[in-house]
Design a protein around this motif. Structure first.
Motif, mmCIF file in Angstrom:
data_model
loop_
_atom_site.group_PDB
_atom_site.id
_atom_site.type_symbol
_atom_site.label_atom_id
_atom_site.label_comp_id
_atom_site.label_asym_id
_atom_site.label_seq_id
_atom_site.Cartn_x
_atom_site.Cartn_y
_atom_site.Cartn_z
ATOM 1 N N THR A 91 -2.613 -2.744 0.618
ATOM 2 C CA THR A 91 -2.715 -2.900 -0.833
ATOM 3 C C THR A 91 -3.476 -1.740 -1.476
ATOM 4 O OG1 THR A 91 -4.617 -4.349 -0.411
ATOM 5 C CG2 THR A 91 -2.491 -5.400 -0.843
ATOM 6 N N SER A 97 -4.230 -0.611 -5.059
ATOM 7 C CA SER A 97 -4.939 -1.783 -5.570
ATOM 8 C C SER A 97 -6.335 -1.410 -6.051
ATOM 9 C CB SER A 97 -5.054 -2.840 -4.465
ATOM 10 O OG SER A 97 -5.941 -3.878 -4.858
ATOM 11 N N ILE A 137 -3.906 -11.841 1.691
ATOM 12 C CA ILE A 137 -3.398 -12.235 0.382
ATOM 13 C C ILE A 137 -3.815 -13.669 0.047
ATOM 14 C CG2 ILE A 137 -1.337 -12.463 -1.056
ATOM 15 C CD1 ILE A 137 -2.221 -9.565 -0.216
ATOM 16 N N TYR A 140 -7.137 -13.236 -1.219
ATOM 17 C CA TYR A 140 -7.075 -12.725 -2.587
ATOM 18 C C TYR A 140 -6.886 -13.872 -3.583
ATOM 19 C CZ TYR A 140 -6.695 -7.641 -1.787
ATOM 20 O OH TYR A 140 -6.933 -6.333 -1.503
#
Length: 233
Positions: A91, A97, A137, A140
């Motif tokens: 990412t 990101s 993720i 996240y």
């Protein structure tokens, strides 16, 4: 776990020219090393199928015989090459990101090693501090609910940091490095290398990429995970 050198090639980048070396462990996991001004073993050599012990010996034997691929070096640079140990972050490294500082750290390390004229980046394939991309993720999503980066992992029943560094010593030995300057804010990396007989002559701070989206993430790394930051944060 043992590690084998597989192959190497030239890698021109926007930051300059590197040599890229590929290593593989018994489980088939691949790790990458980028180098500047350090020995390069031909992928056609017999070493491509040797164990890490043979890699270590070959690196020591050929360190003085192999012409570095980079521009002329300062004498002090290769006595203690500048090294970054960087764990994969899809990412941050690939997608840019802003949730972390990984992409800016990788780019800053590449620039710094080019400027130093002698060094290496060990790019370790352990996404999400070792928990993998899917779990990263999921973490996240928990961070989006207000949990910090450490608690998000723990709420998933996962370690706060599951990374290992056992591949670093054979990768460094491959290019004859036993003394280095380490580009890091993480004292655990210094401790690991020191325990495995690699002298860290200097810890070089790497503070880049602060933004409104990752200031809390960086504060958690400093306050709860022991990373060493200056007053910028």
């Amino acid at each position: 776990m043992s590690y084998q050198f597989i192959t190497s090639a030239k890698l021109p980048t926007k930051h300059g020219d590197f040599d890229i070396h590929i290593f593989e462990n018994d489980a088939g996991d691949e790790h990458v090393m980028l180098t500047v001004g350090l020995p390069v073993t031909s992928p056609n050599s017999s070493e491509a199928n040797t164990t890490t012990q043979a890699v270590t010996k070959l690196a020591a034997d050929t360190l003085q015989q192999t012409e570095p691929s980079a521009a002329p070096l300062q004498a002090s640079a290769c006595k203690a090459p500048l090294v970054r140990i960087h764990s994969e972050c899809l990412t941050g490294d690939a997608f840019g990101s802003l949730k972390c500082d990984c992409g800016p750290q990788l780019n800053a390390a590449m620039k710094a090693i080019q400027q130093a004229g002698c060094g290496a980046i060990l790019y370790l394939r352990q996404e999400g501090r070792g928990i993998g991309l899917t779990n990263k993720i999921r973490a996240y999503a928990l961070q989006d609910q207000g949990h910090d980066t450490l608690d998000a992992n723990l709420l998933l029943g996962l370690p706060g940091d599951a990374r290992v560094y056992d591949m670093c010593a054979p990768m460094l030995a491959h290019v004859g490095i036993d003394t280095l300057r380490l580009l890091t804010n993480n004292p655990n990396k210094v401790s690991y290398l020191t325990k495995h007989g690699i002298k860290v002559s200097e810890r070089v701070p790497l503070f880049v990429g602060l933004n409104d989206h990752n200031s809390g993430y960086l504060a958690t790394k400093r306050d709860r995970m022991g990373h060493l930051f200056n007053e910028e944060l």
